[in-house]
Design an enzyme around this catalytic site. Structure first.
Site, PDB file in Angstrom:
ATOM      1  N   LYS A 115      -6.020   0.414  -7.291  1.00 44.96           N
ATOM      2  CA  LYS A 115      -4.843   1.241  -6.964  1.00 44.96           C
ATOM      3  C   LYS A 115      -5.242   2.695  -7.151  1.00 44.96           C
ATOM      4  O   LYS A 115      -5.605   3.092  -8.258  1.00 44.96           O
ATOM      5  CB  LYS A 115      -3.662   0.911  -7.890  1.00 44.96           C
ATOM      6  CG  LYS A 115      -3.257  -0.544  -7.882  1.00 44.96           C
ATOM      7  CD  LYS A 115      -2.621  -0.956  -6.565  1.00 44.96           C
ATOM      8  CE  LYS A 115      -2.499  -2.464  -6.466  1.00 44.96           C
ATOM      9  NZ  LYS A 115      -2.026  -2.905  -5.156  1.00 44.96           N
ATOM     10  N   GLY A 116      -5.207   3.463  -6.072  1.00 49.27           N
ATOM     11  CA  GLY A 116      -5.697   4.840  -6.109  1.00 49.27           C
ATOM     12  C   GLY A 116      -7.210   4.837  -5.982  1.00 49.27           C
ATOM     13  O   GLY A 116      -7.917   5.348  -6.842  1.00 49.27           O
ATOM     14  N   ARG A 117      -7.654   4.181  -4.894  1.00 44.35           N
ATOM     15  CA  ARG A 117      -9.104   4.076  -4.680  1.00 44.35           C
ATOM     16  C   ARG A 117      -9.693   5.415  -4.287  1.00 44.35           C
ATOM     17  O   ARG A 117      -9.007   6.282  -3.743  1.00 44.35           O
ATOM     18  CB  ARG A 117      -9.392   3.075  -3.549  1.00 44.35           C
ATOM     19  CG  ARG A 117      -9.156   1.651  -3.904  1.00 44.35           C
ATOM     20  CD  ARG A 117      -9.774   0.737  -2.840  1.00 44.35           C
ATOM     21  NE  ARG A 117      -9.692  -0.646  -3.292  1.00 44.35           N
ATOM     22  CZ  ARG A 117      -8.654  -1.442  -3.037  1.00 44.35           C
ATOM     23  NH1 ARG A 117      -7.637  -1.010  -2.333  1.00 44.35           N
ATOM     24  NH2 ARG A 117      -8.641  -2.667  -3.512  1.00 44.35           N
ATOM     25  N   GLY A 155       2.580   2.272  -2.821  1.00 44.98           N
ATOM     26  CA  GLY A 155       2.753   2.740  -4.197  1.00 44.98           C
ATOM     27  C   GLY A 155       3.660   1.838  -4.998  1.00 44.98           C
ATOM     28  O   GLY A 155       4.204   2.228  -6.042  1.00 44.98           O
ATOM     29  N   THR A 156       3.791   0.579  -4.562  1.00 46.90           N
ATOM     30  CA  THR A 156       4.740  -0.327  -5.222  1.00 46.90           C
ATOM     31  C   THR A 156       4.281  -0.731  -6.629  1.00 46.90           C
ATOM     32  O   THR A 156       5.119  -0.918  -7.515  1.00 46.90           O
ATOM     33  CB  THR A 156       4.945  -1.605  -4.377  1.00 46.90           C
ATOM     34  OG1 THR A 156       3.671  -2.205  -4.146  1.00 46.90           O
ATOM     35  CG2 THR A 156       5.612  -1.314  -3.054  1.00 46.90           C
ATOM     36  N   THR A 157       2.955  -0.834  -6.834  1.00 46.43           N
ATOM     37  CA  THR A 157       2.481  -1.237  -8.168  1.00 46.43           C
ATOM     38  C   THR A 157       2.784  -0.137  -9.177  1.00 46.43           C
ATOM     39  O   THR A 157       3.209  -0.409 -10.312  1.00 46.43           O
ATOM     40  CB  THR A 157       0.966  -1.521  -8.141  1.00 46.43           C
ATOM     41  OG1 THR A 157       0.681  -2.303  -6.989  1.00 46.43           O
ATOM     42  CG2 THR A 157       0.494  -2.249  -9.382  1.00 46.43           C
ATOM     43  N   LYS A 205       0.807  -1.227   0.000  1.00 42.93           N
ATOM     44  CA  LYS A 205       0.000   0.000   0.000  1.00 42.93           C
ATOM     45  C   LYS A 205       0.839   1.276   0.000  1.00 42.93           C
ATOM     46  O   LYS A 205       0.356   2.335   0.387  1.00 42.93           O
ATOM     47  CB  LYS A 205      -0.989   0.059   1.200  1.00 42.93           C
ATOM     48  CG  LYS A 205      -1.914  -1.115   1.348  1.00 42.93           C
ATOM     49  CD  LYS A 205      -2.511  -1.581   0.068  1.00 42.93           C
ATOM     50  CE  LYS A 205      -3.472  -0.619  -0.595  1.00 42.93           C
ATOM     51  NZ  LYS A 205      -3.824  -1.103  -1.959  1.00 42.93           N
ATOM     52  N   TYR A 236     -11.973   7.135  -1.684  1.00 46.68           N
ATOM     53  CA  TYR A 236     -12.620   6.971  -0.368  1.00 46.68           C
ATOM     54  C   TYR A 236     -12.531   8.306   0.367  1.00 46.68           C
ATOM     55  O   TYR A 236     -11.689   9.153   0.039  1.00 46.68           O
ATOM     56  CB  TYR A 236     -12.015   5.810   0.426  1.00 46.68           C
ATOM     57  CG  TYR A 236     -10.501   5.699   0.408  1.00 46.68           C
ATOM     58  CD1 TYR A 236      -9.701   6.541   1.191  1.00 46.68           C
ATOM     59  CD2 TYR A 236      -9.867   4.741  -0.386  1.00 46.68           C
ATOM     60  CE1 TYR A 236      -8.320   6.414   1.177  1.00 46.68           C
ATOM     61  CE2 TYR A 236      -8.490   4.618  -0.412  1.00 46.68           C
ATOM     62  CZ  TYR A 236      -7.716   5.453   0.378  1.00 46.68           C
ATOM     63  OH  TYR A 236      -6.356   5.349   0.367  1.00 46.68           O
ATOM     64  N   SER A 296      -5.045   3.435   4.107  1.00 44.33           N
ATOM     65  CA  SER A 296      -5.106   2.813   2.789  1.00 44.33           C
ATOM     66  C   SER A 296      -5.293   1.289   2.937  1.00 44.33           C
ATOM     67  O   SER A 296      -6.060   0.665   2.210  1.00 44.33           O
ATOM     68  CB  SER A 296      -3.822   3.124   2.024  1.00 44.33           C
ATOM     69  OG  SER A 296      -3.732   2.348   0.875  1.00 44.33           O
TER      70      SER A 296
HETATM   71  P1  A3P Z   1      -4.779   3.852  -2.350  1.00 45.54           P
HETATM   72  O1  A3P Z   1      -5.517   2.976  -3.308  1.00 45.54           O
HETATM   73  O2  A3P Z   1      -5.174   3.646  -0.939  1.00 45.54           O
HETATM   74  O3  A3P Z   1      -4.816   5.304  -2.739  1.00 45.54           O
HETATM   75  P2  A3P Z   1       0.482  -0.639  -3.649  1.00 45.54           P
HETATM   76  O4  A3P Z   1       0.561  -0.694  -5.108  1.00 45.54           O
HETATM   77  O5  A3P Z   1       1.835  -0.741  -2.990  1.00 45.54           O
HETATM   78  O6  A3P Z   1      -0.504  -1.601  -3.066  1.00 45.54           O
HETATM   79  O7  A3P Z   1      -0.008   0.803  -3.252  1.00 45.54           O
HETATM   80  C1  A3P Z   1      -1.273   1.270  -3.621  1.00 45.54           C
HETATM   81  C2  A3P Z   1      -1.232   2.741  -3.440  1.00 45.54           C
HETATM   82  O8  A3P Z   1      -0.370   3.297  -4.398  1.00 45.54           O
HETATM   83  C3  A3P Z   1      -2.526   3.434  -3.653  1.00 45.54           C
HETATM   84  O9  A3P Z   1      -3.220   3.427  -2.417  1.00 45.54           O
HETATM   85  C4  A3P Z   1      -2.083   4.805  -4.095  1.00 45.54           C
HETATM   86  O10 A3P Z   1      -2.247   5.806  -3.110  1.00 45.54           O
HETATM   87  C5  A3P Z   1      -0.602   4.684  -4.392  1.00 45.54           C
HETATM   88  N1  A3P Z   1      -0.192   5.231  -5.689  1.00 45.54           N
HETATM   89  C6  A3P Z   1       0.931   5.934  -5.884  1.00 45.54           C
HETATM   90  N2  A3P Z   1       1.021   6.308  -7.164  1.00 45.54           N
HETATM   91  C7  A3P Z   1      -0.058   5.830  -7.802  1.00 45.54           C
HETATM   92  C8  A3P Z   1      -0.502   5.899  -9.150  1.00 45.54           C
HETATM   93  N3  A3P Z   1       0.197   6.561 -10.062  1.00 45.54           N
HETATM   94  N4  A3P Z   1      -1.666   5.297  -9.448  1.00 45.54           N
HETATM   95  C9  A3P Z   1      -2.367   4.643  -8.504  1.00 45.54           C
HETATM   96  N5  A3P Z   1      -1.992   4.546  -7.231  1.00 45.54           N
HETATM   97  C10 A3P Z   1      -0.841   5.134  -6.865  1.00 45.54           C
END
Ligand code: A3P
Length: 884
Positions: free
Chosen positions: A835-837, A612-614, A610, A839, A706
């Site tokens: 990713k980037g929910r 921002g690894t993806t 959570k 809420y 998150s």
């Molecule tokens: P949220 O969905 O809570 O906002 P991970 O990939 O490690 O699970 O992390 C997910 C988080 O990456 C998301 O948490 C989001 O805040 C963050 N993030 C950072 N850059 C992003 C991007 N370009 N697009 C989507 N999410 C991003």
């Protein structure tokens, strides 16, 4: 220069022809032809020259034959209390006491080094209700104890008194020459309870019958063959001091006198029991090593247990292989040697590894030897070697390997060999480690092998660090070398001279292998048992040495039982720690052609989840010089290798996720679960010591929120039924208090027990002196990753030293998503909806509570990052910005 023509062979024949009749010449030629045929068929193949036969030595004449009874079994090895470091070692410098450290390491005893003259380390473990950390205190130089400043010495004495810990101290041999000199410390008004004389040449040694002796027999005498010089002897002992080991010395005028070189000081004056040894290199003498172990048990009040029982298995590899083979008398000698060894080693059997393909491949006498081995088969244990002695890693096809094994199995059935041990050994250790999965599968399939052994894990050298592991249901035990290799046919030709072998037997490396390993599987080869039979001589002599001078109780058990004992003693070894086969020359030699060294990642993104690894993973994949691991059917873009389940699948499983990289490509992998995986730093470092590690740090309260939203989206019942605030504010007494920590623990999503695994600890674990160097670690500010990914990526490229890729027009901000998205083939592509929910914002009351909660951890993290020289994430820069 003119050559004398009459000396040329055809001239000789011509002149003979002139002198002899044609008939006689024909007979002569025929005779010569028959002789050369016989020679070529091996009939007259020169048998290795017979030198004198060796008679094993007997040391018992000067020793005490009695054994202490009853001997213990291998129930524990080392300390009874597994949490402590066991031994506190005061060393002169951080790099001194090598001999001692190697010895303790070989015994798997944990020690903590404290440099003399510095402050004392913590002696008590408060978290476990105030238990003492050390059973025994060892001083490389006993003067560091005697002359310790009053304050520290007071603390140490108090500790030793309270926890009944004793001291072992060495008197350095390199002192200026002294005669009957006391140790004096005028400041503390201290005089040692003995005087000492240095620079003595050791004469014959005698051991008293002191009550501390357990492994070492009392009342024994011997000549110390290999450690004579620079001893310190003790004189003018205070009346309560007890001599333990004496030596006879010669003075310059030729007169002889006997003085102790090891003394015991009972708890009379400072109430601390001490063993004092006269000489800093004293541990080179085997007797002192054994005595040192006895002193550890004695001074630790039986807490540091090194049992008396030792299990021994002697493998004879290459049965039927090669040109130096056994004759019938050699086989008879082998049976006789076995029964002599049984007198010292209970249940002893030689363990014979056969390659059936070479049966009857010698000359007549050797073939008789082969037949005799089969006749005497029930005298021995047998195990399958490879049918043709080919290294298993050369077979990439499982069925090729199994069909070879079947041939050996058929041979065993035909010859009625008792192959019952479910044990096998591969030629040159090939396929065992580094693991060649096909070998494990074929062994299971054909022979149902349960146990093997190798000297290659983790590496051949140093031998004292060889360990075991279990893979694919096969227990791999460490294999020991006894100093004999395939080519050692004759004692007199022993490389470096027979004296080298003798010193190894008489207290040197071979003896120490017995001493320091509860279970030793020795590797020998068939040629060591022909010729002058050096191997039987070696084992019988060392067994005699051990029985005559020590109370060690030697036994043999079948391999499966040895494996059970081994992993009961050392359960922590069951899971292997995979090393990089490409950085060990010997491993590289036995690596399958299918495996290359180019399929390991250059860097890892370790998480946490959570943060921002993806996004980071996807953006890096756009870089033309970067290639990430292939997608996993179970865990998608994450391989999650270094965590438990997949790790057991082995290295080949992992490397199959990567392409064979060319020189301009950098491989990487992202698994967010690595961040808090307990064993990940150790395992990742063992495999990828030069890799870079990338972590992303988000403000912990934001990551916690998150994570809550993440599991809510996955219908977690607690997250569905309770608001974030309710979960966070549930106190310790609340119904769902355990869940409180579940959510609070932002760096672990598991349970409260992992509370200790705070970020600083994790970072330290990865980067501090523990595993990776700090300069291999790169930390990304998670907030910056969201707001300015291009800047983050630029810095990362610089850190990784990879060709620069300009992300400026490749990442664009998407208003609707609220995050940066990729531009791929002219089209915008944002990450998925997980990713980037979307809420609501965290409510202020919960945020305040969390900011308070995390403040000390953030302070700790800031201090650590500063200490390690990392730039701070913006959100951590200002102390107060992280306060409510
Ligand atoms: P949220 O969905 O809570 O906002 P991970 O990939 O490690 O699970 O992390 C997910 C988080 O990456 C998301 O948490 C989001 O805040 C963050 N993030 C950072 N850059 C992003 C991007 N370009 N697009 C989507 N999410 C991003």
């Amino acid at each position: 220069m003119m050559r004398n023509r009459s000396l040329q062979p055809w001239c000789v024949l011509l002149s003979l022809g002139r002198k002899l009749s044609l008939r006689k010449l024909l007979i002569l030629t025929l005779g010569l032809a028959v002789l050369s045929l016989l020679y070529m068929s091996g009939f007259t193949k020169p048998v290795p020259k017979m030198k004198r036969m060796l008679t094993p030595r007997n040391f018992c004449a000067r020793s005490n034959r009695s054994k202490i009874s009853p001997p213990d079994d291998l129930k524990t090895w080392g300390p009874k209390n597994h949490y402590s470091a066991h031994i506190l070692l005061f060393a002169k410098t951080a790099s001194s006491s090598k001999l001692l450290k190697d010895f303790l390491g070989a015994l798997r005893l944990k020690y903590k080094i404290s440099t003399s003259g510095k402050n004392l380390p913590d002696l008590i473990k408060l978290s476990r209700g105030g238990v003492g950390k050390y059973f025994v205190i060892v001083f490389e130089d006993i003067r560091d104890y005697y002359f310790m400043d009053k304050w520290n010495r007071g603390i140490l004495e108090k500790y030793c008194n309270q926890f009944n810990a004793g001291i072992i101290g060495f008197v350095p041999s390199g002192l200026e020459k002294v005669e009957n000199d006391p140790m004096l410390d005028p400041v503390n008004n201290f005089t040692s309870p003995f005087t000492m004389s240095s620079h003595n040449i050791l004469g014959p040694v005698k051991v008293s019958n002191h009550s501390m002796l357990r492994i070492l027999k009392g009342y024994i005498e011997m000549d110390p063959m290999y450690a004579r010089s620079s001893w310190v002897r003790f004189t003018n002992l205070r009346e309560d001091i007890e001599p333990v080991v004496f030596s006879r010395f010669k003075s310059s005028d030729g007169s002889e006198y006997t003085d102790p070189i090891v003394i015991y000081e009972p708890e009379i004056k400072d109430k601390i029991r001490k063993v004092i040894i006269g000489g800093s290199d004293a541990l080179q003498f085997w007797l002192i090593k054994v005595l040192f172990l006895d002193a550890l048990l004695y001074l630790s009040n039986q807490q540091l247990v090194i049992p008396l029982t030792r299990y021994v298995l002697v493998d004879i590899d290459d049965i039927f292989v090669g040109s130096a083979r056994l004759t019938k008398p050699d086989v008879t000698a082998l049976v006789e040697s076995q029964s002599r060894l049984e007198e010292h080693i209970k249940g002893f059997k030689y363990n014979l590894g056969f390659s059936g393909s070479y049966f009857l491949a010698g000359n007549r006498e050797e073939d008789e030897g082969d037949e005799e081995l089969i006749l005497q088969r029930d005298e021995f244990w047998w195990f399958p070697h490879m049918w043709k002695h080919i290294q298993p890693h050369r077979f990439n096809n499982l069925s090729d390997l199994t069909s070879r094994m079947e041939l050996n199995k058929n041979f065993a059935a035909e010859k009625n060999l008792p192959v019952e041990g479910q044990y096998s050994v591969a030629p040159h250790h090939s396929g065992v480690y580094p693991v060649h999965q096909q070998l494990y599968s074929a062994w299971k399939q054909v022979w149902n092998i349960q146990v093997t052994s190798t000297e290659e894990y983790p590496n051949l050298k140093p031998a004292r660090r060889r360990r075991g592991f279990i893979h694919s249901g096969i227990a791999v035990l460490p294999r020991q070398t006894c100093g004999l290799y395939t080519k050692n046919l004759f004692y007199d030709d022993y490389p470096g001279g027979p004296d080298k072998l003798e010193s190894s037997i008489e207290g040197g490396e071979l003896f120490q292998t017995f001493l320091t390993n509860p279970i030793s599987i020795f590797m020998t080869h068939m040629p060591n048992y022909c010729c002058d039979r050096t191997a039987p001589y070696t084992f019988e002599t060392v067994a005699n040495f051990i029985s005559c001078y020590t109370n060690l109780d030697l036994r043999t058990l079948p391999p499966t039982q040895l494996a059970e004992k081994y992993f009961n003693l050392f359960p922590e070894e069951k899971t292997a720690v995979w090393g990089n086969p490409c950085i060990d020359k010997r491993h590289l030699e036995i690596l399958s052609d299918n495996r290359t060294c180019n399929k390991l990642p250059n860097f890892l993104i370790i998480g946490p989840q959570k943060s921002g690894t993806t996004a980071l993973h996807s953006f890096l994949n756009m870089h033309p010089n970067l290639v990430s691991s292939a997608s996993s059917p179970e865990t998608f873009e994450e391989v999650q290798f270094f965590n438990v389940k997949n790790y057991n699948r082995g290295l080949d499983w992992y490397t199959d996720f990567f392409p064979d990289r060319n020189t301009s490509v950098f491989l990487f992998e992202k698994s967010a679960t690595y961040f808090d995986g307990e064993f990940v730093p150790l395992r990742a470092h063992r495999l990828l010591p030069d890799a870079n590690i990338v972590a992303i740090l988000l403000p912990p309260e934001k990551r916690a929120y998150s994570w809550y939203q993440h599991i809510r989206a996955h219908s977690d019942p607690t997250a569905i039924n309770h608001s974030f605030k309710e979960v966070i504010l549930a106190g310790p007494g609340a119904e769902n208090s355990s869940l409180t920590l579940y959510y609070l623990s932002v760096w672990t999503k598991t349970n409260s027990k992992k509370e200790e695994m705070r970020i600083p600890k994790i970072i330290k674990n990865f980067s501090d002196l523990n595993y990776f160097r700090a300069k291999q670690l790169h930390i990304i500010d998670g907030e910056e990753m969201r707001s300015s990914p291009v800047a983050v990526l630029n810095r990362l490229q610089h850190f990784l030293e990879i060709p620069f890729y300009d992300y400026k027009d490749k990442l664009v901000f998407d208003e609707k998503k609220g995050f940066y998205c990729q531009v791929l083939e002219g089209k915008k592509k944002c990450l998925g909806k997980g990713k980037g929910r979307l809420y609501p914002k965290m409510d202020p009351e919960t945020e305040t509570w969390l900011l308070n909660y995390y403040k000390p951890h953030n302070d700790h993290l800031r201090a650590l990052l500063q200490k390690l020289g990392f730039p701070l994430p913006r959100w951590l820069v200002d102390k107060d910005s992280r306060s409510p």
